[in-house]
Design a protein around this motif. Structure first.
Motif, PDB file in Angstrom:
ATOM      1  N   LYS A 182       0.835  -1.204   0.000  1.00 30.55           N
ATOM      2  CA  LYS A 182       0.000   0.000   0.000  1.00 30.55           C
ATOM      3  C   LYS A 182       0.869   1.253   0.000  1.00 30.55           C
ATOM      4  O   LYS A 182       0.643   2.196  -0.770  1.00 30.55           O
ATOM      5  CB  LYS A 182      -0.922  -0.004   1.224  1.00 30.55           C
ATOM      6  N   LYS A 183       1.884   1.258   0.855  1.00 30.34           N
ATOM      7  CA  LYS A 183       2.782   2.413   0.953  1.00 30.34           C
ATOM      8  C   LYS A 183       3.561   2.619  -0.341  1.00 30.34           C
ATOM      9  O   LYS A 183       3.781   3.750  -0.773  1.00 30.34           O
ATOM     10  CB  LYS A 183       3.743   2.220   2.116  1.00 30.34           C
ATOM     11  N   GLN A 184       3.951   1.518  -0.986  1.00 30.95           N
ATOM     12  CA  GLN A 184       4.708   1.604  -2.235  1.00 30.95           C
ATOM     13  C   GLN A 184       3.810   1.900  -3.439  1.00 30.95           C
ATOM     14  O   GLN A 184       4.304   2.109  -4.546  1.00 30.95           O
ATOM     15  CB  GLN A 184       5.453   0.295  -2.477  1.00 30.95           C
ATOM     16  N   LYS A 185       2.498   1.889  -3.230  1.00 29.67           N
ATOM     17  CA  LYS A 185       1.511   2.143  -4.283  1.00 29.67           C
ATOM     18  C   LYS A 185       1.659   1.159  -5.442  1.00 29.67           C
ATOM     19  O   LYS A 185       1.544   1.519  -6.626  1.00 29.67           O
ATOM     20  CB  LYS A 185       1.611   3.585  -4.794  1.00 29.67           C
ATOM     21  N   ILE A 186       1.908  -0.084  -5.099  1.00 26.16           N
ATOM     22  CA  ILE A 186       2.040  -1.145  -6.092  1.00 26.16           C
ATOM     23  C   ILE A 186       0.709  -1.899  -6.166  1.00 26.16           C
ATOM     24  O   ILE A 186       0.210  -2.364  -5.137  1.00 26.16           O
ATOM     25  CB  ILE A 186       3.177  -2.111  -5.713  1.00 26.16           C
ATOM     26  N   PRO A 187       0.105  -2.022  -7.344  1.00 21.00           N
ATOM     27  CA  PRO A 187      -1.167  -2.748  -7.454  1.00 21.00           C
ATOM     28  C   PRO A 187      -1.021  -4.178  -6.936  1.00 21.00           C
ATOM     29  O   PRO A 187      -0.016  -4.850  -7.200  1.00 21.00           O
ATOM     30  CB  PRO A 187      -1.456  -2.731  -8.964  1.00 21.00           C
ATOM     31  N   TYR A 267      -8.693  -6.085  10.477  1.00 20.16           N
ATOM     32  CA  TYR A 267      -7.523  -5.433   9.896  1.00 20.16           C
ATOM     33  C   TYR A 267      -7.967  -4.400   8.868  1.00 20.16           C
ATOM     34  O   TYR A 267      -8.892  -4.651   8.084  1.00 20.16           O
ATOM     35  CB  TYR A 267      -6.625  -6.450   9.186  1.00 20.16           C
ATOM     36  N   ASP A 268      -7.284  -3.252   8.835  1.00 20.81           N
ATOM     37  CA  ASP A 268      -7.551  -2.256   7.800  1.00 20.81           C
ATOM     38  C   ASP A 268      -6.948  -2.674   6.469  1.00 20.81           C
ATOM     39  O   ASP A 268      -7.468  -2.323   5.407  1.00 20.81           O
ATOM     40  CB  ASP A 268      -6.993  -0.894   8.220  1.00 20.81           C
ATOM     41  N   ALA A 269      -5.813  -3.363   6.524  1.00 23.02           N
ATOM     42  CA  ALA A 269      -5.132  -3.815   5.313  1.00 23.02           C
ATOM     43  C   ALA A 269      -4.699  -5.264   5.510  1.00 23.02           C
ATOM     44  O   ALA A 269      -4.013  -5.588   6.479  1.00 23.02           O
ATOM     45  CB  ALA A 269      -3.920  -2.935   5.013  1.00 23.02           C
ATOM     46  N   TYR A 270      -5.099  -6.111   4.562  1.00 27.50           N
ATOM     47  CA  TYR A 270      -4.782  -7.530   4.703  1.00 27.50           C
ATOM     48  C   TYR A 270      -4.733  -8.153   3.310  1.00 27.50           C
ATOM     49  O   TYR A 270      -5.479  -7.777   2.403  1.00 27.50           O
ATOM     50  CB  TYR A 270      -5.842  -8.233   5.553  1.00 27.50           C
ATOM     51  N   LEU A 271      -3.811  -9.093   3.132  1.00 25.41           N
ATOM     52  CA  LEU A 271      -3.729  -9.847   1.885  1.00 25.41           C
ATOM     53  C   LEU A 271      -3.120 -11.219   2.173  1.00 25.41           C
ATOM     54  O   LEU A 271      -2.840 -11.557   3.322  1.00 25.41           O
ATOM     55  CB  LEU A 271      -2.932  -9.097   0.813  1.00 25.41           C
ATOM     56  N   HIS A 272      -2.912 -12.007   1.120  1.00 32.60           N
ATOM     57  CA  HIS A 272      -2.325 -13.338   1.257  1.00 32.60           C
ATOM     58  C   HIS A 272      -0.913 -13.343   0.662  1.00 32.60           C
ATOM     59  O   HIS A 272      -0.751 -13.184  -0.547  1.00 32.60           O
ATOM     60  CB  HIS A 272      -3.191 -14.384   0.565  1.00 32.60           C
ATOM     61  N   PRO A 281      -3.185 -15.596  -6.024  1.00 25.45           N
ATOM     62  CA  PRO A 281      -3.055 -14.236  -5.468  1.00 25.45           C
ATOM     63  C   PRO A 281      -1.754 -14.035  -4.688  1.00 25.45           C
ATOM     64  O   PRO A 281      -1.150 -12.965  -4.757  1.00 25.45           O
ATOM     65  CB  PRO A 281      -4.287 -14.114  -4.553  1.00 25.45           C
ATOM     66  N   ASP A 282      -1.312 -15.040  -3.957  1.00 29.26           N
ATOM     67  CA  ASP A 282      -0.050 -14.930  -3.213  1.00 29.26           C
ATOM     68  C   ASP A 282       1.130 -14.783  -4.169  1.00 29.26           C
ATOM     69  O   ASP A 282       2.076 -14.025  -3.895  1.00 29.26           O
ATOM     70  CB  ASP A 282       0.161 -16.169  -2.332  1.00 29.26           C
ATOM     71  N   LEU A 283       1.089 -15.499  -5.292  1.00 28.65           N
ATOM     72  CA  LEU A 283       2.143 -15.380  -6.292  1.00 28.65           C
ATOM     73  C   LEU A 283       2.197 -13.960  -6.856  1.00 28.65           C
ATOM     74  O   LEU A 283       3.283 -13.394  -7.065  1.00 28.65           O
ATOM     75  CB  LEU A 283       1.908 -16.396  -7.412  1.00 28.65           C
ATOM     76  N   LEU A 284       1.028 -13.354  -7.084  1.00 28.48           N
ATOM     77  CA  LEU A 284       0.981 -11.965  -7.554  1.00 28.48           C
ATOM     78  C   LEU A 284       1.565 -11.014  -6.503  1.00 28.48           C
ATOM     79  O   LEU A 284       2.248 -10.040  -6.850  1.00 28.48           O
ATOM     80  CB  LEU A 284      -0.461 -11.573  -7.868  1.00 28.48           C
ATOM     81  N   VAL A 285       1.301 -11.285  -5.241  1.00 27.47           N
ATOM     82  CA  VAL A 285       1.855 -10.461  -4.159  1.00 27.47           C
ATOM     83  C   VAL A 285       3.379 -10.553  -4.165  1.00 27.47           C
ATOM     84  O   VAL A 285       4.079  -9.541  -4.031  1.00 27.47           O
ATOM     85  CB  VAL A 285       1.284 -10.907  -2.799  1.00 27.47           C
ATOM     86  N   HIS A 286       3.917 -11.736  -4.345  1.00 23.96           N
ATOM     87  CA  HIS A 286       5.375 -11.907  -4.401  1.00 23.96           C
ATOM     88  C   HIS A 286       5.974 -11.159  -5.587  1.00 23.96           C
ATOM     89  O   HIS A 286       7.071 -10.586  -5.480  1.00 23.96           O
ATOM     90  CB  HIS A 286       5.715 -13.393  -4.471  1.00 23.96           C
ATOM     91  N   ARG A 287       5.269 -11.156  -6.706  1.00 27.07           N
ATOM     92  CA  ARG A 287       5.756 -10.401  -7.865  1.00 27.07           C
ATOM     93  C   ARG A 287       5.756  -8.900  -7.579  1.00 27.07           C
ATOM     94  O   ARG A 287       6.640  -8.172  -8.036  1.00 27.07           O
ATOM     95  CB  ARG A 287       4.901 -10.718  -9.091  1.00 27.07           C
ATOM     96  N   GLY A 288       4.761  -8.449  -6.834  1.00 24.90           N
ATOM     97  CA  GLY A 288       4.742  -7.044  -6.436  1.00 24.90           C
ATOM     98  C   GLY A 288       5.929  -6.697  -5.554  1.00 24.90           C
ATOM     99  O   GLY A 288       6.545  -5.622  -5.692  1.00 24.90           O
ATOM    100  N   LEU A 289       6.272  -7.592  -4.640  1.00 21.86           N
ATOM    101  CA  LEU A 289       7.444  -7.364  -3.780  1.00 21.86           C
ATOM    102  C   LEU A 289       8.729  -7.347  -4.613  1.00 21.86           C
ATOM    103  O   LEU A 289       9.598  -6.496  -4.398  1.00 21.86           O
ATOM    104  CB  LEU A 289       7.528  -8.470  -2.721  1.00 21.86           C
TER     105      LEU A 289
END
Length: 455
Positions: A182-187, A267-272, A281-289
Motif C-alpha cells: 500500500k505504501k509503495q503504491k504497487i497494485p 484489519y484495515d489492510a490484509y492480503l495473502h 493471489p499470493d504469487l501476484l503479491v510476491h511479484r509485487g514485492l
C-alpha cells in the motif's frame, strides 16, 4: 523489549515468470484443490514438492518478511528481501506442542527459540482480542482411510498451540505485506471481508431481538460489536445457535484490488502472502514485492523491466474476479468429493438411529449433522407428517401450523438414516420415532436439486 519475527516463504516467483506456460496454467487453476487423501496442485510437483519445499540442510530460495514487534504484540515495521534459506530441523506440529508442554525432550537446543516464538505469539494473540478480531468456534474434520481406501472414521482435527503459533505469525506477515505494498503504491490483490449488508443486518436484528439479546450498536456494526455480543452469550444454552446466525450474517471474503479491510480479522489492510505455491493471489503479491526491489535499485524508474510486473489496476480487477471464482470452484469441488465419501460411508448404516444437531433450515426441510460422526443429511419436510410446517427464514425455523412444533437451527434431534445415494450426494433422514422408509421417486422429484447443494 522488542521481538524480531522472520517469516520466510518459498520464492515461487523466481521459477514462475509472468505469462510463461507455467504461469498460464497456474492462472487457470487459481489455487490447489484439496480432496480427502489427494491434492490437485496449482503448480507441478517438481516445484510444490521439491524446489519450493523445505528440506533439512538443503538450500532453498525464499522471500522474507522481517518484522519488528513491540512488547504488546504490535507491528513496528517490516522489511522485505529475497534470500537463501537452509532449514536446520524438520518439526511437526505435534512435536512442537509436546516440546512446549515439556512432554518431549528431543532437539532440546531448539526449545529456547520455540519458547520465544510462543511468547511473541501470546503477545500477538492479546492484540487480536484488543482489536476485535472474531474467533468463531468450528470443527474441521478429516476422513481416515483403511485398507482398499475404505473409510474407517471421520474425526475432528485437533488444533494445537503449534498450529495457532504458525497461524498468528502468518497473519502478521500478511498484514505487514499489505501495509508495505500500500505504501509503495504497487497494485496488488487484497483479501477483503466486508461486514453485513443492510438486509442481513435487519434480519440479524430481528432474530437477536426474539432471543432477548440486546444489541450494542445502532448503525453499522464493527468487529468490536460482534466480539462483545459473542462474549455476552458464551454461557447461554443457545450460544451455538446465536453464533451460527452471527457468522452467516457476514459477507463472503473475496480478492479485490481495492483496500477495503477485513472485518473478521479486524484489519484495515490484509492480503495473502504466505502460500504462493498453492494460491495465485499470493504469487501476484510476491511479484509485487520483487518489483519493489527493482524500484529500490533502479536509477531511472522508466527503465524498470515491465516483464517482472506487467499489471495495472485494470488487470488486477480482472485477476481479482477470476481468483475469487476459482477459490469458490475449488471449495465446491472439495465439498462435492467429501459429500460423496460421506454418503458412501453411511450406506451400511441404513435404519440406524443417531443424535444430531440441526445445522440448516430451508423451506423444503432441515439439515442435520450427526453428533460424533460429522455427517450431514436432510430431514425432508415430507418426513414431518404430523403437521403442515411454515418456514421462517429470519428466525431460522420450521413451525407446525396446528401443533406449533418447531425445528430450529441449533436444536438437538434424533433421526434415523433412511437413504444414502453417493452418486447424487444425497443422504436422507427420518425422525427416529417413525419407521425408516426410503423416499419415493415422487418425493425426490418434488425436492428437486435444492437438497443436493447442502448435503
Amino acid at each position: 523489549k522488542t521481538f524480531r519475527l522472520v517469516v520466510a516463504i518459498a520464492d515461487v516467483s523466481h521459477y514462475v515468470k509472468p505469462d510463461s506456460p507455467l504461469d498460464q496454467e497456474a492462472f487457470k487453476r487459481g489455487n490447489s484443490v484439496y480432496f480427502p487423501g489427494r491434492v490437485v496442485p496449482m503448480l507441478p510437483e517438481i516445484l510444490s514438492n521439491e524446489l519450493c519445499s523445505l528440506k533439512p540442510n538443503v538450500d532453498r530460495l525464499c522471500m522474507v518478511c522481517d518484522m519488528n514487534i513491540d512488547d504488546t504484540g504490535i507491528l513496528i515495521n517490516a522489511t522485505f528481501y529475497d534470500a537463501i534459506m537452509r532449514s536446520r530441523a524438520r518439526l511437526t506440529y505435534t512435536e512442537v506442542s509436546q516440546m512446549l508442554a515439556g512432554k518431549k525432550k528431543t532437539q532440546m537446543a531448539l526449545l529456547p527459540h520455540l519458547k520465544n516464538l510462543a511468547l511473541v505469539y501470546q503477545k500477538m494473540l492479546a492484540q487480536r482480542a484488543t482489536r476485535g478480531a472474531l474467533d468463531f468456534e468450528s470443527t474441521e474434520t478429516r476422513i481416515l482411510f483403511g485398507k482398499n481406501k475404505k473409510i474407517e472414521a471421520i474425526v475432528p482435527i485437533e488444533r494445537t498451540i503449534a498450529h495457532r503459533i504458525i497461524e498468528e505469525c502468518m497473519l502478521m506477515a500478511n498484514v505487514a505485506t499489505a501495509q508495505f505494498l500500500k505504501k509503495q503504491k504497487i497494485p496488488t490483490l487484497y483479501r477483503v471481508h466486508k461486514g453485513p449488508n443492510p438486509e442481513k443486518m435487519e434480519n440479524l436484528k430481528t432474530f437477536i431481538k426474539s432471543f432477548g439479546v440486546q444489541l450494542t450498536w445502532t448503525d453499522e456494526p464493527t468487529p468490536h460489536d460482534y466480539q462483545r455480543l459473542m462474549q455476552s452469550i458464551t454461557k447461554r444454552p443457545d450460544a451455538r445457535l446465536i453464533q451460527t446466525v452471527l457468522l452467516r450474517s457476514l459477507m463472503q471474503a473475496i480478492y479485490s484490488p481495492e483496500l477495503a479491510g477485513h472485518f473478521g480479522l479486524a484489519y484495515d489492510a490484509y492480503l495473502h502472502f504466505t502460500s504462493p505455491i498453492r494460491r495465485y493471489p499470493d504469487l501476484l503479491v510476491h511479484r509485487g514485492l520483487r518489483y519493489s526491489f527493482y524500484q529500490q535499485q533502479a536509477n531511472d524508474k522508466k527503465k524498470l523491466p515491465t516483464k517482472v510486473f506487467p499489471y495495472d489496476d485494470a488487470r488486477m480487477t480482472q485477476l481479482a474476479e477470476h481468483c475469487s471464482v476459482t477459490e469458490r470452484r475449488a471449495d465446491e469441488a472439495t465439498r462435492d468429493a467429501v459429500n460423496w465419501l460421506k454418503c458412501y460411508y453411511m450406506q451400511d448404516k441404513l435404519g440406524q438411529k443417531f443424535e444430531g444437531i440441526i445445522t440448516g433450515v430451508a423451506g423444503f426441510g432441515v439439515f442435520v449433522e450427526l453428533k460424533n460422526i460429522y455427517v450431514e443429511g436432510l430431514l425432508h419436510i415430507t418426513a414431518l407428517k404430523d403437521d403442515y410446517y411454515h418456514y421462517d427464514p429470519v428466525q431460522h425455523f420450521l413451525k407446525g401450523k396446528r401443533t406449533n412444533t418447531t425445528y430450529r437451527l441449533g436444536d438437538s434431534i434424533e433421526v434415523m438414516v433412511a437413504r444414502s445415494n453417493p452418486e447424487e450426494r444425497e443422504l436422507d433422514f427420518e425422525l427416529a420415532k417413525t419407521p425408516a422408509k426410503p423416499l419415493s421417486k415422487k418425493t425426490k422429484t418434488s425436492r428437486g436439486k435444492k437438497s443436493t447443494k447442502k448435503t
